[in-house]
Design an enzyme around this catalytic site. Sequence first.
Site, PDB file in Angstrom:
ATOM      1  N   ASP A 118       0.777  -1.170   0.031  1.00 17.06           N
ATOM      2  CA  ASP A 118      -0.032  -0.104  -0.058  1.00 17.06           C
ATOM      3  C   ASP A 118       1.025   1.176  -0.106  1.00 17.06           C
ATOM      4  O   ASP A 118       2.143   1.204   0.142  1.00 17.06           O
ATOM      5  CB  ASP A 118      -0.920   0.012   1.143  1.00 17.06           C
ATOM      6  CG  ASP A 118      -2.082  -1.073   1.126  1.00 17.06           C
ATOM      7  OD1 ASP A 118      -2.369  -1.442  -0.060  1.00 17.06           O
ATOM      8  OD2 ASP A 118      -2.595  -1.320   2.090  1.00 17.06           O
ATOM      9  N   LYS A 148      -4.369   3.240  -2.691  1.00 17.20           N
ATOM     10  CA  LYS A 148      -5.705   3.678  -3.096  1.00 17.20           C
ATOM     11  C   LYS A 148      -5.500   5.294  -3.408  1.00 17.20           C
ATOM     12  O   LYS A 148      -5.438   5.960  -2.403  1.00 17.20           O
ATOM     13  CB  LYS A 148      -6.549   3.168  -2.072  1.00 17.20           C
ATOM     14  CG  LYS A 148      -6.830   2.088  -1.878  1.00 17.20           C
ATOM     15  CD  LYS A 148      -7.811   1.456  -0.777  1.00 17.20           C
ATOM     16  CE  LYS A 148      -7.580  -0.293  -0.538  1.00 17.20           C
ATOM     17  NZ  LYS A 148      -8.294  -0.422   0.518  1.00 17.20           N
ATOM     18  N   MET A 181      -6.188   8.313  10.675  1.00 14.56           N
ATOM     19  CA  MET A 181      -6.742   9.036   9.375  1.00 14.56           C
ATOM     20  C   MET A 181      -7.684   9.946   9.851  1.00 14.56           C
ATOM     21  O   MET A 181      -8.626  10.183   9.030  1.00 14.56           O
ATOM     22  CB  MET A 181      -7.589   7.676   8.471  1.00 14.56           C
ATOM     23  CG  MET A 181      -6.786   6.737   8.199  1.00 14.56           C
ATOM     24  SD  MET A 181      -7.773   5.227   7.758  1.00 14.56           S
ATOM     25  CE  MET A 181      -8.595   4.775   9.173  1.00 14.56           C
TER      26      MET A 181
END
Length: 571
Positions: free
Chosen positions: A49, A71, A184
């Site tokens: 990732d 992503k 996050m």
Amino acid sequence: MLLSGVSVRVRNVINRGKVYIVGAGPGHPELLTLKAAELLRTGDVIVYDRLIQAEVLALTKPSAERIYMGKPLGRHDSRQDEIHDLLVRKAREGKIVVRLKGGDPFVFGRGGEEAEYLADHGIPFEVVPGVSSALAAPLSAGIAVTHRDIASAVAFVTGHEAKEEQSRLDWGALGKLDTLVFLMGVHNVGRIAGRLMAHGRDPQTPAAMVQMAFWHDERVVAGTLADIAARVEEAGVKPPATLVIGEVVRLHEKLRQSQRDLQRRPDGSSHFEPAPAPDQVLRLATGGLGSQVLRFALTYSLFDRLAEWTLAAPLAESLHLDAAALGEMLECLVAAGLLESGEQGFRNLELASRYLCDASPRSLKPAVLQLAAAGEWPALLRYATQGSPGDAPQAREEEWRRDACESLARLAAPTVADKLPLEGCRSFLLVGWGEASYRETVSRRSPAPEFEARNPFLGASLTEEGRLYDVILLSGLLASCARGQVEELLKAAAARLSREGLLALCDTFLPAGCVPPPEVVLGALGRRLQRAGCRNWSVGRLHDALDALGFHSVQFQALPGGSTLAIARRG
């Protein structure tokens, strides 16, 4: 070494692979679990990732297939479907697949979804836990999330929920807990603080944002619930970062004095690398231009002459070689992990001393020479002895070069488009290679900017009068530009950029402060021998060229495949 004596049984089943969903921890390779490190060393495919550090990927075996599946913002669901399909497909090829995720795979990492998908499709899998940043980030900042005197409960919360009007979170209940850790939450810190205060949390409750925990650019921004959002914005904190709220934050000033002994290189990055492996030199011996450079070094017994620090110029004089050409080939051996370089010149690393010197009892020199002798090398030998490159490339070689530039652009496009700040961009101009790939990736932005492409290496011009663009990306210049042409294209692109626009370059610029990947320096040497393209530019040289054009704000980011992304703004 840390992994000495540790053995993890990884069994390959005939025609049936296995997926390991592995937590990479907070980022530093010394904070991996032993099993995670061993799986990286033995896995066939590494699917990783956005937040996985290059030092962690350095632990993988040279033959491993690395696949970046970060992503892009706004495309989490569609990207996740691609990841699911990839894991199943690679496992059905009979490979050991390491799905590498930051932190712990089951803590806001969608690891549970991936495990569920593998189970539904009959794919053998195993989950390897990692140190979650929910625990590591506060710890790194000197914040104990629980404390007998002031905190008996802690909650880990996703920061994404703060922007949802129909959130599943009970903000009233959260406000009553001693310690809250939000992952996050950088972009939503204001909403988080606002909702907690609206549900009764004292505005003077201590709060801290921890950026890049356990890394050389770690920062801690402390404040209160009332002012933490403003402090984070003023400090320019970027993800990954973790928000901690509660009285335990007051421990930060006292406990941050702990002395950390994680290994570092002089440039500040991690120094944690796998032990020398003989298959690395054997593989290099069969690999095109790399094999030619290795054959040259062994033929002239360079490794025997570099047991101690030696400068390139006197070594070239003693061997009757061109000093500049020899220096360039020594840099290729540095990039290959066989030599190290410094002010004193060049010297063997352990891999070269152990396997490539005549005097070593483990010398593989005869075997490596036999493998490397399979390739022709008159152009390299002429360059080393005379300092003159080969003839200009023929038409077929020009076609191969164009295909190579396009393929490298396809590799870079998804990552570049993901990293470019395109918010508010209305017009996008691509200069160089990769039109189809960049058109596809840029068009996925919402709203999508108007896209144009011009390739000066296929006859398009940038100098004619025309519109100005918000973003201009130059792709793959070094492989195609002649001497002095890079500066000309930079100047022409700057003239087509709006005043507040962004100029970006994706290419194999030599990074500052670390050894470039072998493919970067070998590519430069290959262009030198063919008189195709220009020699590599360093990050410093590019920065100076952009500064002369008025671009005083320049940022550099490393990309997969040895490329570098430069993002420049005026002012």
